[in-house]
Design a protein around this motif. Structure first.
Motif, PDB file in Angstrom:
ATOM      1  N   LEU A   1       0.860  -1.240   0.020  1.00 19.58           N
ATOM      2  CA  LEU A   1       0.014   0.042   0.142  1.00 19.58           C
ATOM      3  C   LEU A   1       0.904   1.199   0.088  1.00 19.58           C
ATOM      4  N   CYS A   2       2.139   1.181  -0.026  1.00 18.76           N
ATOM      5  CA  CYS A   2       3.010   2.286  -0.182  1.00 18.76           C
ATOM      6  C   CYS A   2       2.778   3.355  -0.917  1.00 18.76           C
ATOM      7  N   THR A   3       2.678   4.538  -0.756  1.00 16.25           N
ATOM      8  CA  THR A   3       2.585   5.643  -1.923  1.00 16.25           C
ATOM      9  C   THR A   3       3.820   6.420  -1.667  1.00 16.25           C
ATOM     10  N   GLY A   4       4.909   5.883  -1.285  1.00 17.29           N
ATOM     11  CA  GLY A   4       6.329   6.608  -1.414  1.00 17.29           C
ATOM     12  C   GLY A   4       7.055   6.449  -2.544  1.00 17.29           C
ATOM     13  N   GLY A   5       6.620   5.294  -3.344  1.00 17.96           N
ATOM     14  CA  GLY A   5       7.270   4.744  -4.501  1.00 17.96           C
ATOM     15  C   GLY A   5       6.973   5.581  -5.635  1.00 17.96           C
TER      16      GLY A   5
ATOM     17  N   PRO B   1       9.001  -0.941   1.608  1.00 17.64           N
ATOM     18  CA  PRO B   1       8.195   0.095   2.059  1.00 17.64           C
ATOM     19  C   PRO B   1       9.059   1.388   2.357  1.00 17.64           C
ATOM     20  N   CYS B   2       8.517   2.704   2.219  1.00 16.32           N
ATOM     21  CA  CYS B   2       9.285   3.695   2.616  1.00 16.32           C
ATOM     22  C   CYS B   2       9.363   3.925   4.080  1.00 16.32           C
ATOM     23  N   ASN B   3       8.453   3.413   4.741  1.00 15.86           N
ATOM     24  CA  ASN B   3       8.186   3.687   6.271  1.00 15.86           C
ATOM     25  C   ASN B   3       7.886   5.283   6.578  1.00 15.86           C
ATOM     26  N   ALA B   4       7.659   6.017   5.579  1.00 15.74           N
ATOM     27  CA  ALA B   4       7.703   7.537   5.766  1.00 15.74           C
ATOM     28  C   ALA B   4       6.309   8.167   5.080  1.00 15.74           C
ATOM     29  N   CYS B   5       5.586   7.592   4.037  1.00 13.20           N
ATOM     30  CA  CYS B   5       4.429   7.872   3.479  1.00 13.20           C
ATOM     31  C   CYS B   5       3.226   7.880   4.351  1.00 13.20           C
ATOM     32  N   LEU B   6       2.234   8.401   4.277  1.00 10.54           N
ATOM     33  CA  LEU B   6       1.026   8.330   5.241  1.00 10.54           C
ATOM     34  C   LEU B   6       0.449   7.058   5.356  1.00 10.54           C
ATOM     35  N   SER B   7       0.571   6.442   4.192  1.00  6.93           N
ATOM     36  CA  SER B   7       0.049   4.930   4.264  1.00  6.93           C
ATOM     37  C   SER B   7       0.918   4.257   4.839  1.00  6.93           C
ATOM     38  N   CYS B   8       2.147   4.083   4.897  1.00  6.04           N
ATOM     39  CA  CYS B   8       3.294   3.465   5.800  1.00  6.04           C
ATOM     40  C   CYS B   8       3.017   3.798   7.099  1.00  6.04           C
ATOM     41  N   ARG B   9       3.079   5.006   7.559  1.00 13.06           N
ATOM     42  CA  ARG B   9       2.632   5.464   9.003  1.00 13.06           C
ATOM     43  C   ARG B   9       1.360   4.814   9.609  1.00 13.06           C
TER      44      ARG B   9
HETATM   45 ZN   LIG Z   1       5.396   4.162   2.194  1.00 12.46          ZN
END
Ligand SMILES: [Zn+2]
Length: 343
Positions: free
Chosen positions: A60-64, A74-82
């Motif tokens: 679900l990561c949107t940081g890509g 996972p980027c661990n930073a986008c809203l979805s990851c958080r």
């Molecule tokens: Zn992310």
């Protein structure tokens, strides 16, 4: 950071070890061939739920770069990851056995199916993490089968269980298995020092006690009472070997009254007696309870390898009996009588 054999190589997943499992998932992401159901297997506290969560994050990561495709990490930073890390993403659903129930029930599976039929709220996929799939009763598992056989296109089920052998073959045939292995003591020790900044002596002890389970090690550093309680439990156990029947039965009664803790205590005892076997065979470097080496050695010298091995079997038998809902007090009284007398 210096490259070492124990460095966390796929650090975006933020998981110690388990490279093989992570790579299996990354390959699926790269090929855009994510299956509808995965089963993560391995002993308790090994990190199955954490890996499932990181996979959900990646899906679900949107940081890509691409809004339509999941990245490989996972980027661990986008809203979805958080949101997923905080357990409040609306498209990631968690299912596990309710604490007061014996099983995951069919009502929970029906609720899952209702959620699965709905459109996702924010993400690309609807993800269901079923923790402890082996705790699902047959009725509920058969109901879940429907979702596994004809899943909605955007549904991904992530199941965890200690062992695939505990699940129905019909379930197993419809999931991709991702087996997870125990870490080495060195890997855990390195991670504790490097990432959690634990002092070397403490890292040594915790890594040995963790017996390959990183999750246990992290729990032990976050909850100081855990090690204190362990010490107290082991001291009680050591004393029991010299105690008479009355004290032993008294202990059986007290232990059986605390069913929440019982499994953990028996695991502790199992490791202790495994250490006794090792000490009796002079394999001191394999001992887990390194801080109690002296007392283990002196008791092992009196009890011997054969009796210690018999105790290992007796404890395993007790655990099995308890799993099958044998009366806890009776099972423990039998175990207490099995316990060798040390003079
Ligand atoms: Zn992310």
């Amino acid at each position: 950071m210096i490259e070492t054999a124990f460095q966390i190589p796929i650090h975006d997943w933020n998981i110690v070890g388990h490279e093989h499992a992570i790579n299996t998932l990354r390959r699926a992401l790269l090929a855009q061939r994510v299956r509808h159901a995965y089963l993560f297997t391995g002993p308790e506290h090994i990190g199955k739920a954490l890996l499932a969560q990181r996979f959900a994050q990646t899906l679900l990561c949107t940081g890509g770069g691409d809004a339509h495709d999941a990245p490989q990490n996972p980027c661990n930073a986008c809203l979805s990851c958080r949101k997923i890390m905080h357990g409040n993403h609306p498209d990631v659903h968690y299912i596990s056995r309710p604490p007061e129930k014996q099983f995951i029930l069919i009502e929970q599976v029906r609720a899952l199916q209702a959620d699965a039929a709905r459109k996702t709220l924010e993400g690309r996929r609807n993800i269901f993490i079923i923790q402890g799939m082996h705790e699902m009763n047959v009725q509920a598992a058969n109901c879940l089968l429907k979702t596994l056989e004809e899943p909605e296109p955007d549904v991904v089920l992530l199941l965890t269980a200690p062992d695939p052998g505990l699940l129905l073959p019909t379930i197993l045939s419809r999931v991709q298995q991702v087996p997870m292995q125990l870490l080495t003591t060195k890997q855990i020790k390195f991670a504790l020092e490097d990432r959690w900044h634990v002092e070397p002596d403490e890292a040594n002890l915790i890594a040995a006690l963790a017996a390959g389970r990183m999750g246990w090690a992290v729990q032990a550093i976050e909850d100081e009472d855990m090690l204190v309680e362990r010490q107290a439990q082991l001291e009680t156990l050591a004393k029991l070997s010299t105690a008479g029947k009355v004290q032993r039965f008294d202990m059986a009664q007290r232990l059986s009254a605390d069913s929440d803790k019982l499994h953990g205590i028996l695991e502790l005892w199992l490791l202790w007696w495994r250490d006794m076997v090792l000490a009796a065979n002079d394999c001191l470097d394999l001992i887990v309870n390194v801080d109690m080496l002296g007392i283990i050695q002196s008791q092992a010298a009196k009890v011997g390898a054969v009796e210690s091995q018999r105790m290992v079997r007796a404890i395993l038998g007790t655990m099995e009996a308890l799993d099958q809902n044998v009366n806890a007090r009776v099972a423990l009284e039998v175990l207490m009588l099995d316990l060798p007398m040390v003079r």
